[in-house]
Enzyme design. Structure first.
Site, PDB file in Angstrom:
ATOM      1  CB  SER A  46      -0.919   0.036   1.415  1.00 19.10           C
ATOM      2  OG  SER A  46       0.009  -0.191   2.436  1.00 19.10           O
ATOM      3  CG  HIS A 104      -1.051  -5.099   2.358  1.00 18.58           C
ATOM      4  ND1 HIS A 104      -0.158  -4.955   3.674  1.00 18.58           N
ATOM      5  CD2 HIS A 104      -0.809  -3.868   1.901  1.00 18.58           C
ATOM      6  CE1 HIS A 104       0.301  -3.744   3.787  1.00 18.58           C
ATOM      7  NE2 HIS A 104      -0.114  -2.986   2.551  1.00 18.58           N
ATOM      8  CG  HIS A 115       5.708  -9.080   8.221  1.00 18.88           C
ATOM      9  ND1 HIS A 115       6.598  -8.045   7.728  1.00 18.88           N
ATOM     10  CD2 HIS A 115       4.817  -8.260   8.387  1.00 18.88           C
ATOM     11  CE1 HIS A 115       6.142  -7.065   7.375  1.00 18.88           C
ATOM     12  NE2 HIS A 115       4.962  -6.978   7.815  1.00 18.88           N
ATOM     13  NE  ARG A 124       3.114  -3.599  12.710  1.00 15.82           N
ATOM     14  CZ  ARG A 124       2.649  -3.638  11.537  1.00 15.82           C
ATOM     15  NH1 ARG A 124       2.249  -2.595  10.836  1.00 15.82           N
ATOM     16  NH2 ARG A 124       3.005  -4.956  11.113  1.00 15.82           N
ATOM     17  CG  ASP A 142      -3.326  -7.897   9.999  1.00 18.74           C
ATOM     18  OD1 ASP A 142      -3.546  -6.879  10.361  1.00 18.74           O
ATOM     19  OD2 ASP A 142      -2.713  -7.879   9.053  1.00 18.74           O
TER      20      ASP A 142
HETATM   21  N1  HAX Z   1       0.472 -19.707   6.799  1.00 19.96           N
HETATM   22  C1  HAX Z   1       0.819 -20.854   5.660  1.00 19.96           C
HETATM   23  N2  HAX Z   1       1.856 -20.632   4.776  1.00 19.96           N
HETATM   24  C2  HAX Z   1       2.558 -19.396   4.905  1.00 19.96           C
HETATM   25  C3  HAX Z   1       2.501 -18.328   5.942  1.00 19.96           C
HETATM   26  C4  HAX Z   1       1.295 -18.595   6.663  1.00 19.96           C
HETATM   27  N3  HAX Z   1       0.857 -17.534   7.621  1.00 19.96           N
HETATM   28  N4  HAX Z   1       3.159 -17.381   5.722  1.00 19.96           N
HETATM   29  C5  HAX Z   1       4.172 -18.016   4.889  1.00 19.96           C
HETATM   30  N5  HAX Z   1       3.874 -19.062   4.334  1.00 19.96           N
HETATM   31  C6  HAX Z   1       4.428 -19.904   3.222  1.00 19.96           C
HETATM   32  C7  HAX Z   1       4.388 -18.913   1.866  1.00 19.96           C
HETATM   33  O1  HAX Z   1       2.893 -18.920   1.345  1.00 19.96           O
HETATM   34  C8  HAX Z   1       5.299 -19.553   1.195  1.00 19.96           C
HETATM   35  O2  HAX Z   1       4.887 -20.637   0.595  1.00 19.96           O
HETATM   36  P1  HAX Z   1       5.069 -21.259  -0.856  1.00 19.96           P
HETATM   37  O3  HAX Z   1       7.003 -21.302  -1.003  1.00 19.96           O
HETATM   38  O4  HAX Z   1       4.553 -22.535  -1.061  1.00 19.96           O
HETATM   39  O5  HAX Z   1       4.574 -20.070  -2.107  1.00 19.96           O
HETATM   40  C9  HAX Z   1       6.261 -19.578   1.998  1.00 19.96           C
HETATM   41  O6  HAX Z   1       5.815 -19.999   3.380  1.00 19.96           O
HETATM   42  C10 HAX Z   1       7.627 -18.875   2.203  1.00 19.96           C
HETATM   43  O7  HAX Z   1       6.850 -17.595   2.463  1.00 19.96           O
HETATM   44  P2  HAX Z   1       7.454 -16.373   3.166  1.00 19.96           P
HETATM   45  O8  HAX Z   1       8.759 -16.042   2.439  1.00 19.96           O
HETATM   46  O9  HAX Z   1       7.620 -17.020   4.777  1.00 19.96           O
HETATM   47  O10 HAX Z   1       6.334 -15.271   3.454  1.00 19.96           O
HETATM   48  P3  HAX Z   1       6.349 -14.086   2.160  1.00 19.96           P
HETATM   49  O11 HAX Z   1       7.241 -12.939   2.490  1.00 19.96           O
HETATM   50  O12 HAX Z   1       6.083 -14.673   0.895  1.00 19.96           O
HETATM   51  O13 HAX Z   1       4.674 -13.637   2.609  1.00 19.96           O
HETATM   52  C11 HAX Z   1       2.822 -12.900   4.035  1.00 19.96           C
HETATM   53  C12 HAX Z   1       4.389 -13.048   3.607  1.00 19.96           C
HETATM   54  C13 HAX Z   1       2.533 -12.024   4.971  1.00 19.96           C
HETATM   55  C14 HAX Z   1       2.243 -12.534   2.740  1.00 19.96           C
HETATM   56  C15 HAX Z   1       2.617 -14.514   4.379  1.00 19.96           C
HETATM   57  O14 HAX Z   1       3.481 -14.770   5.615  1.00 19.96           O
HETATM   58  C16 HAX Z   1       1.247 -14.741   4.572  1.00 19.96           C
HETATM   59  O15 HAX Z   1       0.724 -14.909   3.645  1.00 19.96           O
HETATM   60  N6  HAX Z   1       0.720 -14.676   5.796  1.00 19.96           N
HETATM   61  C17 HAX Z   1      -0.664 -14.801   6.114  1.00 19.96           C
HETATM   62  C18 HAX Z   1      -1.350 -13.738   5.640  1.00 19.96           C
HETATM   63  C19 HAX Z   1      -1.045 -12.514   6.703  1.00 19.96           C
HETATM   64  O16 HAX Z   1      -0.978 -12.538   7.837  1.00 19.96           O
HETATM   65  N7  HAX Z   1      -0.867 -11.252   6.077  1.00 19.96           N
HETATM   66  C20 HAX Z   1      -0.728 -10.112   6.814  1.00 19.96           C
HETATM   67  C21 HAX Z   1       0.705  -9.531   6.860  1.00 19.96           C
HETATM   68  C22 HAX Z   1       0.964  -8.305   7.442  1.00 19.96           C
HETATM   69  C23 HAX Z   1       0.369  -7.427   6.868  1.00 19.96           C
HETATM   70  O17 HAX Z   1       0.932  -6.771   5.892  1.00 19.96           O
HETATM   71  N8  HAX Z   1      -0.652  -6.792   7.244  1.00 19.96           N
HETATM   72  O18 HAX Z   1      -1.185  -5.717   6.626  1.00 19.96           O
END
Ligand code: HAX
Length: 440
Positions: free
Chosen positions: A241, A271, A317, A326, A372
């Site tokens: 964002s 996000h 994250h 947070r 979150d």
């Molecule tokens: N549950 C299951 N699998 C997860 C995970 C979770 N909470 N977090 C990461 N992974 C997985 C990823 O999907 C990825 O899998 P693949 O290799 O099969 O694609 C692997 O672990 C490596 O990912 P990563 O490098 O650890 O994480 P990214 O940087 O790619 O993604 C995210 C970061 C926040 C998007 C991710 O951890 C996620 O999807 N979390 C759940 C959603 C969430 O809580 N989002 C809010 C984040 C905070 C924010 O921005 N708020 O606004």
């Protein structure tokens, strides 16, 4: 105006500092970019500068140099409140100085003079179908407010001076941020309270007024709003964002256009929308077990979910490698005001269980909770149970960060962003998988 004068006083030194860096070190190489990074969401590629905030993987965000606990401790509070005035936070983000109580109250007073929303904005929102997502309404509301843009008028009248763009951006930023709690409360009341509109109370601060305008005059909920809005305001420049609003602003799209764009990015489930998904997940776990499960049951449930390829919202994250501070400060709030709430007990039990399960996958880089993982449970406790609204709360706060970045980007004369894209053929040529194309 306080913020204007403070920024104007700092600008000559800042412009000199930036131009010295570019002039003397313009060809200095900051980082290399790998093929994996290009395909992996340009993760960790250092492509921009912002001084508003920075996220350290092992410490969390620093807002103008201060950690989250420091910000909560050092920013001024109104008598009787445990958490700071948002006027003080905005002053800190914009001016890079800790405000006095007087400074924070001056920003709050400035907001009160700028919070008039024209009738057409409300009319636009009222014509939308009742099942429209509140984030869509928030973005539409801001787009409708764009008719007020000072910058847009200044630029289209001709004769706009580049060194002065920031002044019109600051006007727009103060006007927009002044309206955010009212716009959000209007959306809440339109969707969930039969359109029962409660006008702002001029004796209340920005955050407490939001609580008041959605019909929650509980002083603890007002403090939760102050806490929530402070900790969600900014998280450096690279997240979806913040980067989007910065990118759109670089085309000299005004504050309203840039902030609406940023909020559209915030509305994604990876996000900002994660907060509603997280609460949905907590409720699903509670319903599945007919109450609060044991750690063993949570572990089994989470493993099954991960094995079926589903995400667990609220965990992980892109940058952080620790429990998000947070999350921790919200947990402190919960321990103080509602430790026995069933969902809070569940949040804590999941926190004690899930990191080990996520670590065991071997792929999740950050197995700890993010912001979150708890914020929805706190809203739920205070009766804000319409969880598709939670990202709007995040958005109200995040516009404070977006606008601080936008004002400073214009103040320092940042140009339009234009990174370069490649084709797969080009990459294959670069790594030697394909002979160089015959350009003759
Ligand atoms: N549950 C299951 N699998 C997860 C995970 C979770 N909470 N977090 C990461 N992974 C997985 C990823 O999907 C990825 O899998 P693949 O290799 O099969 O694609 C692997 O672990 C490596 O990912 P990563 O490098 O650890 O994480 P990214 O940087 O790619 O993604 C995210 C970061 C926040 C998007 C991710 O951890 C996620 O999807 N979390 C759940 C959603 C969430 O809580 N989002 C809010 C984040 C905070 C924010 O921005 N708020 O606004």
């Amino acid at each position: 105006m306080l913020i204007h004068d403070k920024i104007a006083a700092q600008l000559p030194a800042w412009r000199e500092r930036v131009s010295r860096l570019v002039k003397n070190y313009g060809s200095y190489k900051v980082c290399d970019v790998t093929v994996e990074q290009i395909y992996g969401g340009i993760r960790d590629v250092q492509i921009q500068v912002t001084d508003i905030s920075v996220v350290d993987p092992y410490e969390g965000v620093r807002l103008r140099g201060y950690t989250v606990p420091e910000v909560l401790q050092l920013l001024p509070k109104v008598p009787g409140a445990e958490y700071p005035l948002l006027g003080g936070l905005y002053y800190l983000l914009m001016v890079d100085e800790l405000p006095t109580l007087e400074d924070a109250l001056a920003v709050e007073a400035e907001w009160r003079t700028r919070n008039q929303i024209p009738a057409h904005v409300y009319n636009v929102l009222k014509t939308m179908p009742p099942d429209t997502h509140p984030m869509t309404l928030l973005s539409q509301g801001i787009m409708a407010l764009q008719t007020n843009s000072v910058f847009s008028r200044y630029y289209s009248n001709g004769g706009a001076v580049k060194n002065d763009y920031w002044k019109a951006y600051l006007e727009d930023s103060l006007n927009l941020t002044a309206c955010m709690p009212i716009l959000a409360a209007f959306i809440y009341n339109l969707k969930y309270r039969n359109g029962d509109f409660i006008p702002p109370d001029p004796s209340l601060d920005w955050a407490a007024n939001f609580a008041h305008m959605i019909g929650k005059d509980d002083p603890h909920y007002m403090d939760l709003c102050r806490l929530f809005f402070v900790i969600h305001a900014d998280h450096e420049g690279g997240n979806v964002s913040a980067h989007t609003s910065h990118l759109v602003g670089s085309a000299l799209s005004d504050t309203y256009l840039a902030c609406a764009a940023g909020l559209n990015g915030l509305a994604g489930p990876l996000h900002g929308l994660a907060n509603q998904e997280c609460l949905r997940w907590l409720l699903k776990v509670r319903e599945h077990f007919g109450g609060i499960p044991s750690k063993e049951q949570i572990a089994e449930f989470a493993r099954a979910q991960l094995e079926s390829g589903q995400l667990i919202p609220g965990y992980g994250h892109a940058v952080l490698r620790i429990t998000d501070p947070r999350f921790s400060v919200q947990l402190d709030f919960a321990e103080k005001y509602c430790p026995d709430d069933e969902l809070i007990v569940l949040v804590k039990r999941i926190y004690e269980t899930l990191p080990d399960i996520l670590k065991a996958t071997g792929k999740v880089k950050n197995p700890y909770p993010n912001v979150d993982a708890i914020n929805g449970a706190l809203q739920y406790h205070y009766g804000v149970r319409e969880f598709d609204f939670y990202t709007v709360l995040f958005g109200v706060s995040r516009v404070l960060g977006f606008t601080a970045h936008l004002v400073w980007a214009r103040a320092l004369g940042k140009p339009i962003e234009r990174p370069k894209s490649l084709t797969t053929n080009m990459l294959e040529e670069l790594v030697g998988l394909r002979p160089p194309a015959d350009k003759g």
